[in-house]
Design a protein around this motif. Structure first.
Motif, short mmCIF file in Angstrom:
data_model
loop_
_atom_site.label_atom_id
_atom_site.label_comp_id
_atom_site.label_asym_id
_atom_site.label_seq_id
_atom_site.Cartn_x
_atom_site.Cartn_y
_atom_site.Cartn_z
N GLN A 1 44.51 48.22 42.54
CA GLN A 1 45.95 47.40 43.27
C GLN A 1 45.57 47.41 45.00
OE1 GLN A 1 47.76 51.65 44.28
NE2 GLN A 1 49.48 50.65 45.24
N ALA A 2 46.12 46.57 45.97
CA ALA A 2 45.68 46.34 47.28
C ALA A 2 47.13 46.32 48.01
CB ALA A 2 44.77 45.67 47.28
N ASP A 3 46.62 45.96 49.41
CA ASP A 3 48.14 46.44 49.92
C ASP A 3 47.78 44.84 50.28
OD1 ASP A 3 45.25 46.69 51.13
OD2 ASP A 3 46.45 45.40 53.45
N THR A 4 47.18 43.73 49.66
CA THR A 4 47.78 42.46 49.33
C THR A 4 47.03 41.77 48.04
OG1 THR A 4 45.73 41.51 51.27
CG2 THR A 4 47.87 41.91 51.92
N LYS A 5 47.73 40.91 47.75
CA LYS A 5 46.64 40.04 46.40
C LYS A 5 44.88 40.22 47.32
CE LYS A 5 46.81 36.22 43.13
NZ LYS A 5 46.01 35.01 43.64
N GLN A 6 45.14 39.31 48.52
CA GLN A 6 43.72 38.65 49.00
C GLN A 6 42.90 39.82 48.93
OE1 GLN A 6 43.94 36.94 52.62
NE2 GLN A 6 42.08 36.17 52.66
N SER A 7 42.95 41.34 49.04
CA SER A 7 42.20 42.08 48.92
C SER A 7 41.78 42.97 47.90
CB SER A 7 43.41 43.45 49.62
OG SER A 7 42.97 42.95 51.33
N LEU A 8 42.21 42.21 47.24
CA LEU A 8 41.88 42.89 45.62
C LEU A 8 40.44 42.34 45.27
CD1 LEU A 8 45.14 42.09 43.27
CD2 LEU A 8 43.82 43.86 44.11
N VAL A 9 40.31 41.33 45.61
CA VAL A 9 38.41 40.68 45.36
C VAL A 9 38.18 42.02 46.28
CG1 VAL A 9 38.99 38.67 45.63
CG2 VAL A 9 38.37 38.94 47.94
N LEU A 10 37.97 42.67 47.12
CA LEU A 10 37.23 43.36 47.89
C LEU A 10 36.82 44.74 47.23
CD1 LEU A 10 38.54 43.72 51.23
CD2 LEU A 10 36.48 42.42 50.38
N ILE A 11 38.07 44.57 45.58
CA ILE A 11 37.33 45.94 44.74
C ILE A 11 36.57 45.99 43.73
CG2 ILE A 11 38.32 47.53 43.32
CD1 ILE A 11 41.15 47.09 44.44
N ILE A 12 35.37 47.20 43.41
CA ILE A 12 34.13 46.79 42.75
C ILE A 12 34.33 47.84 41.74
CG2 ILE A 12 32.16 47.39 43.01
CD1 ILE A 12 31.90 47.23 45.94
N ARG A 13 34.75 46.86 40.57
CA ARG A 13 35.25 47.98 39.51
C ARG A 13 34.11 48.35 38.76
NH1 ARG A 13 38.16 43.19 38.87
NH2 ARG A 13 37.36 42.92 37.49
N PRO A 14 34.30 49.70 38.35
CA PRO A 14 33.24 50.36 37.56
C PRO A 14 33.36 49.37 36.02
CG PRO A 14 35.25 51.77 37.43
CD PRO A 14 35.45 50.56 37.85
#
Length: 192
Positions: free
Chosen positions: A179-192
């Motif tokens: 989840q992110a406040d914008t779709k574009q910000s999802l690319v910053l999330i580092i998933r395990p």
């Protein structure tokens, strides 16, 4: 004529003994002992192992923290602006997703809705399908793009949107949701 038989027999015996001394000794079967004793010998040839196909071990997923969910360079930028984070439960609508985490970054010294949200949670297939249906029933929009499923809030009701017009967005994957406040910000999330 001289009798050469004793010389030939003697030479034959010497040759036989010489060859016998060079031949390897027959291997004896080891007898078990209470404690091994060192024996000086040449190393035995190691047999080549036959590959055995095994399933990879299921490594437990290490849940991210607010310090590991996004790149360190992004955290440095936030901290440079005086931002800190608050940890919250990961929610999809009113429903809490167990073992999830939402990190809300902002300047908590002033009253403001100017924040950045990043979240991650493990989620099963049935729970994922149910959550997506609930969001769509509440007016959220589905976007399938490049093999990814995004559920994003209607931009007419978004507090902030990215360059493409997307506000708060969830990305659903195989066993996880972000989840992110914008779709574009999802690319910053580092998933395990």
């Amino acid at each position: 004529m001289k009798n050469r038989t004793p010389v030939a027999v003697l030479a034959s015996a010497v040759l036989t003994l010489s060859l016998a001394a060079c031949a390897p000794e027959p291997e004896e079967e080891p007898t078990p002992s209470a404690s091994p004793s060192p024996v000086a010998s040449e190393p035995a040839a190691t047999p080549t192992p036959t590959p055995v196909e095994t399933e990879p071990a299921d490594d437990p997923v290490v849940a991210p923290t607010c310090e590991t969910m996004i790149p360190a360079s992004t955290i440095e930028i936030f901290e440079g602006h005086g931002w800190t984070y608050e940890e919250r439960e990961f929610q999809i609508g009113p429903d809490v997703v167990e073992d999830g985490l939402a990190c809300v970054w902002g300047d908590y010294t002033v009253a403001s809705d100017h924040v950045q949200v990043f979240g991650w949670a493990p989620i099963g297939a049935a729970e994922s399908a149910s959550a997506q249906q609930k969001l769509l029933a509440d007016g959220w929009l589905r976007v399938d793009e490049a093999g990814h499923t995004y559920i994003t809030e209607d931009p007419a009701y978004s507090i902030s949107v990215d360059e493409a017009g997307y506000g708060m967005t969830y990305e659903f994957g195989d066993g996880w949701v972000t989840q992110a406040d914008t779709k574009q910000s999802l690319v910053l999330i580092i998933r395990p």
